[in-house]
Design an enzyme around this catalytic site. Structure first.
Site, PDB file in Angstrom:
ATOM      1  N   TYR A 121       0.703  -1.175   0.099  1.00 49.82           N
ATOM      2  CA  TYR A 121       0.014  -0.147   0.182  1.00 49.82           C
ATOM      3  C   TYR A 121       0.916   1.392  -0.006  1.00 49.82           C
ATOM      4  O   TYR A 121       1.709   1.353   0.993  1.00 49.82           O
ATOM      5  CB  TYR A 121      -1.085   0.007   1.189  1.00 49.82           C
ATOM      6  CG  TYR A 121      -1.926   1.110   1.215  1.00 49.82           C
ATOM      7  CD1 TYR A 121      -2.956   1.007   0.151  1.00 49.82           C
ATOM      8  CD2 TYR A 121      -1.827   2.334   1.647  1.00 49.82           C
ATOM      9  CE1 TYR A 121      -3.988   2.063   0.038  1.00 49.82           C
ATOM     10  CE2 TYR A 121      -2.605   3.360   1.907  1.00 49.82           C
ATOM     11  CZ  TYR A 121      -3.659   3.175   0.874  1.00 49.82           C
ATOM     12  OH  TYR A 121      -4.698   4.433   0.638  1.00 49.82           O
ATOM     13  N   GLN A 182     -10.453  -0.056   1.195  1.00 45.28           N
ATOM     14  CA  GLN A 182     -11.037  -0.767   0.082  1.00 45.28           C
ATOM     15  C   GLN A 182      -9.902  -1.548  -0.679  1.00 45.28           C
ATOM     16  O   GLN A 182     -10.028  -2.734  -0.912  1.00 45.28           O
ATOM     17  CB  GLN A 182     -12.106  -0.097  -0.514  1.00 45.28           C
ATOM     18  CG  GLN A 182     -11.406   1.147  -1.438  1.00 45.28           C
ATOM     19  CD  GLN A 182     -11.558   2.326  -0.707  1.00 45.28           C
ATOM     20  OE1 GLN A 182     -11.905   2.481   0.817  1.00 45.28           O
ATOM     21  NE2 GLN A 182     -11.366   3.609  -1.317  1.00 45.28           N
ATOM     22  N   THR A 228       2.196   8.855  11.615  1.00 46.77           N
ATOM     23  CA  THR A 228       3.788   8.780  12.036  1.00 46.77           C
ATOM     24  C   THR A 228       3.941   9.420  13.270  1.00 46.77           C
ATOM     25  O   THR A 228       3.353  10.413  13.815  1.00 46.77           O
ATOM     26  CB  THR A 228       4.498   9.673  10.798  1.00 46.77           C
ATOM     27  OG1 THR A 228       5.854   9.576  11.045  1.00 46.77           O
ATOM     28  CG2 THR A 228       4.090  11.136  10.751  1.00 46.77           C
ATOM     29  N   GLN A 250       7.600  16.523  10.600  1.00 44.37           N
ATOM     30  CA  GLN A 250       6.709  15.116  10.901  1.00 44.37           C
ATOM     31  C   GLN A 250       5.405  15.328  11.201  1.00 44.37           C
ATOM     32  O   GLN A 250       4.517  14.993  10.813  1.00 44.37           O
ATOM     33  CB  GLN A 250       7.389  14.253  11.762  1.00 44.37           C
ATOM     34  CG  GLN A 250       8.715  13.717  11.406  1.00 44.37           C
ATOM     35  CD  GLN A 250       8.698  12.809   9.803  1.00 44.37           C
ATOM     36  OE1 GLN A 250       9.179  13.349   9.037  1.00 44.37           O
ATOM     37  NE2 GLN A 250       7.886  11.736   9.690  1.00 44.37           N
ATOM     38  N   HIS A 253       2.577  15.564   8.681  1.00 50.54           N
ATOM     39  CA  HIS A 253       1.984  14.067   7.913  1.00 50.54           C
ATOM     40  C   HIS A 253       0.489  14.387   8.196  1.00 50.54           C
ATOM     41  O   HIS A 253      -0.353  14.062   7.124  1.00 50.54           O
ATOM     42  CB  HIS A 253       2.539  13.031   8.564  1.00 50.54           C
ATOM     43  CG  HIS A 253       3.856  12.654   7.902  1.00 50.54           C
ATOM     44  ND1 HIS A 253       3.582  11.697   6.614  1.00 50.54           N
ATOM     45  CD2 HIS A 253       4.869  12.870   8.089  1.00 50.54           C
ATOM     46  CE1 HIS A 253       4.676  11.343   6.273  1.00 50.54           C
ATOM     47  NE2 HIS A 253       5.669  12.001   7.077  1.00 50.54           N
ATOM     48  N   GLU A 318       8.214   5.990  16.808  1.00 49.71           N
ATOM     49  CA  GLU A 318       8.609   5.694  15.248  1.00 49.71           C
ATOM     50  C   GLU A 318      10.051   6.115  14.969  1.00 49.71           C
ATOM     51  O   GLU A 318      10.930   5.527  14.632  1.00 49.71           O
ATOM     52  CB  GLU A 318       7.611   5.703  14.344  1.00 49.71           C
ATOM     53  CG  GLU A 318       7.705   5.379  13.039  1.00 49.71           C
ATOM     54  CD  GLU A 318       6.920   6.195  11.986  1.00 49.71           C
ATOM     55  OE1 GLU A 318       6.825   5.814  10.842  1.00 49.71           O
ATOM     56  OE2 GLU A 318       6.077   6.987  12.198  1.00 49.71           O
ATOM     57  N   HIS A 319      10.225   7.495  14.853  1.00 51.13           N
ATOM     58  CA  HIS A 319      11.463   8.187  14.399  1.00 51.13           C
ATOM     59  C   HIS A 319      11.854   8.893  15.861  1.00 51.13           C
ATOM     60  O   HIS A 319      11.193   9.525  16.363  1.00 51.13           O
ATOM     61  CB  HIS A 319      10.749   9.361  13.472  1.00 51.13           C
ATOM     62  CG  HIS A 319      10.341   8.992  12.311  1.00 51.13           C
ATOM     63  ND1 HIS A 319       9.257   8.947  11.984  1.00 51.13           N
ATOM     64  CD2 HIS A 319      10.802   8.251  11.176  1.00 51.13           C
ATOM     65  CE1 HIS A 319       8.769   8.444  10.909  1.00 51.13           C
ATOM     66  NE2 HIS A 319       9.769   7.953  10.451  1.00 51.13           N
ATOM     67  N   ASP A 352      13.110   9.099   5.380  1.00 47.53           N
ATOM     68  CA  ASP A 352      11.701   9.055   4.637  1.00 47.53           C
ATOM     69  C   ASP A 352      11.828   8.689   3.271  1.00 47.53           C
ATOM     70  O   ASP A 352      10.916   8.278   2.501  1.00 47.53           O
ATOM     71  CB  ASP A 352      10.773  10.187   4.955  1.00 47.53           C
ATOM     72  CG  ASP A 352       9.846   9.970   6.544  1.00 47.53           C
ATOM     73  OD1 ASP A 352      10.110   8.816   7.041  1.00 47.53           O
ATOM     74  OD2 ASP A 352       9.325  10.947   6.930  1.00 47.53           O
ATOM     75  N   GLU A 407       4.968 -36.044  29.368  1.00 51.07           N
ATOM     76  CA  GLU A 407       3.639 -35.390  29.012  1.00 51.07           C
ATOM     77  C   GLU A 407       2.428 -36.031  28.754  1.00 51.07           C
ATOM     78  O   GLU A 407       1.411 -35.502  28.357  1.00 51.07           O
ATOM     79  CB  GLU A 407       4.088 -34.381  27.772  1.00 51.07           C
ATOM     80  CG  GLU A 407       5.353 -33.554  28.132  1.00 51.07           C
ATOM     81  CD  GLU A 407       5.985 -32.708  26.983  1.00 51.07           C
ATOM     82  OE1 GLU A 407       5.171 -32.850  25.801  1.00 51.07           O
ATOM     83  OE2 GLU A 407       6.469 -31.882  27.373  1.00 51.07           O
ATOM     84  N   HIS A 412       2.652 -39.851  20.526  1.00 50.57           N
ATOM     85  CA  HIS A 412       3.854 -39.354  20.218  1.00 50.57           C
ATOM     86  C   HIS A 412       4.958 -40.305  20.590  1.00 50.57           C
ATOM     87  O   HIS A 412       5.883 -40.681  19.973  1.00 50.57           O
ATOM     88  CB  HIS A 412       4.091 -37.933  21.052  1.00 50.57           C
ATOM     89  CG  HIS A 412       3.493 -36.731  20.336  1.00 50.57           C
ATOM     90  ND1 HIS A 412       2.029 -36.409  20.138  1.00 50.57           N
ATOM     91  CD2 HIS A 412       4.047 -35.645  20.121  1.00 50.57           C
ATOM     92  CE1 HIS A 412       2.030 -35.364  19.853  1.00 50.57           C
ATOM     93  NE2 HIS A 412       2.940 -34.709  19.626  1.00 50.57           N
TER      94      HIS A 412
END
Length: 430
Positions: A121, A182, A228, A250, A253, A318-319, A352, A407, A412
């Protein structure tokens, strides 16, 4: 002790907003799963005013769009993609398949296998996020993904030519002019015209991030990369102009993008507040940046660098841009961040857009447990084992049967005992 000189919205206020986003996305996903292409088309028309005969661009359409992009822009895209490719290839070279003989006759190994198909995306909306094409499509291709499809929305009813060019130059196998929830749903769930993918990657707004969260499990995702975030850590050696510029850079954004300053200098904190107001008078994106700063901005005053590290790790942003006398102190001591930007000569905009590291990074505290998108995210590290001799099988089997019995796994245990009975006899006979 850390003191907040400025705070943003409360956790309670943010929770109400998140709940509204969650419900909206849930309804859209159900509709698209039920009604396929017709629902996708309806949402595209509603949100993007876009309802073409086909959302997928043909090879000829892509070539025609690229011709409309200025030559200098194409060269700039190629330069950026070269940097991202170089770093991704270097990262991939650090990932090795292994095979080891752990005891005589027992071979274990792992292979790094690319995901078969990925949906990328590339955000549009207010800004055409050209760089996201490099970060997702190109990195997936370096990893060896066979089918990479990419979606981006139209902008005000127009085709974002530079973004389409970047997608194509990065190596996208299918390009769709489709945005929002979508697009995420169409790629993950599949429709009559879009075959579903195995993994979704890329940044986006709160709705896109929520769509990824709800689709996770049906498909893999890179991480939850929502609005961001930027944190600037500064001491008395920095100045208000650079701090304010990098915070607003930033914050522009979107109106929900957090921007924070942690500083040991109260003088710098107060000067930054004034400088932000001064820059907002002339910044072209001031309307958005001001909303983000007013609603989500933070300033935290700390006594020393150790406290700065502790507060920064709590935020897990994030940054994280470090404007201190010794920036590498934070490289050595911080543990929770998406990406570090060390010293005044670098900045978040470099990361970026062009420097080579990936800009799809963890937000909302996810840096506590994950890094950002990189070539390794597109690879599955899959193990295998081979027991090559009867002696080794009998030896492992004796340990296995006792541990299975411990167990209460009778079936097994029988798997192990069968090999012990069969291969221990062979060993004794030989």
């Amino acid at each position: 002790m850390a003191r907040y000189l400025k705070t943003g919205k409360t956790k309670e206020e943010l929770a109400v907003q998140a709940a509204q986003v969650t419900e909206t996305v849930k309804n859209i996903l159900v509709d698209i799963e039920t009604n396929g292409d017709s629902a996708v088309r309806a949402y595209s028309a509603k949100f993007d005013k876009w309802s073409p005969q086909s959302f997928r661009l043909s090879k000829e359409e892509v070539e025609e769009i690229i011709k409309r992009v200025p030559e200098e822009t194409i060269e700039d895209i190629k330069f950026a993609q070269a940097q991202i490719r170089n770093f991704a290839e270097a990262q991939k070279s650090a990932l090795k398949d292994i095979e080891v003989e752990t005891i005589p006759g027992v071979v274990l190994g792992h292979k790094n296998i690319p995901v078969n198909s990925v949906g990328c995306y590339i955000p549009g909306g207010r800004y055409p996020m050209v760089a996201s094409a490099h970060m997702s499509v190109l990195t997936a291709k370096v990893a060896g993904v066979k089918r990479v499809i990419a979606c981006t929305p139209p902008i005000n009813g127009e085709i974002p030519a530079a973004t389409i060019a970047a997608m194509a130059l990065a190596g996208a196998d299918e390009i769709y002019l489709l945005g929002g929830v979508q697009a995420m749903a169409a790629m993950a769930i599949g429709t009559e015209s879009i075959s579903p993918v195995d993994m979704l990657v890329g940044p986006g707004n709160a709705f896109v991030a929520e769509a990824k969260r709800q689709l996770f499990g049906r498909v893999g995702i890179d991480l939850l990369a929502g609005p961001t975030e930027v944190l600037v850590i500064a001491d008395e050696t920095s100045d208000a102009e650079i701090v304010a510029t990098d915070l607003l850079g930033q914050a522009e954004h979107g109106p929900t993008s957090p921007a924070a300053l942690i500083t040991t200098s109260e003088k710098l904190a107060n000067e930054t507040i004034l400088e932000i107001e001064r820059q907002l008078q002339t910044l072209e994106t001031a309307e958005v940046a001001r909303a983000a700063w007013q609603e989500y901005g933070k300033i935290i005053l700390v006594d020393n660098l150790d406290e700065a590290v502790a507060e920064a790790d709590k935020l897990a942003y994030e940054h994280v841009e470090v404007l201190t006398e010794n920036p590498r102190y934070f490289l050595e001591n911080m543990t929770n961040y998406g990406a570090l930007f060390l010293g005044p000569e670098t900045n978040v905009a470099y990361g970026d857009k062009v420097i080579g590291t990936n800009h799809t990074l963890p937000t909302k505290g996810a840096a506590r447990y994950t890094g950002g998108l990189w070539v390794g995210k597109f690879l599955k590290t899959c193990t295998y084992q081979e027991v090559k001799t009867p002696e080794a099988s009998a030896l492992i089997g004796e340990y296995a049967e006792r541990l299975c019995h411990l167990e209460n796994f009778a079936g097994h245990r029988e798997q192990a005992l069968l090999r012990v009975r069969r291969y221990k006899k062979e060993t004794v006979h030989n």
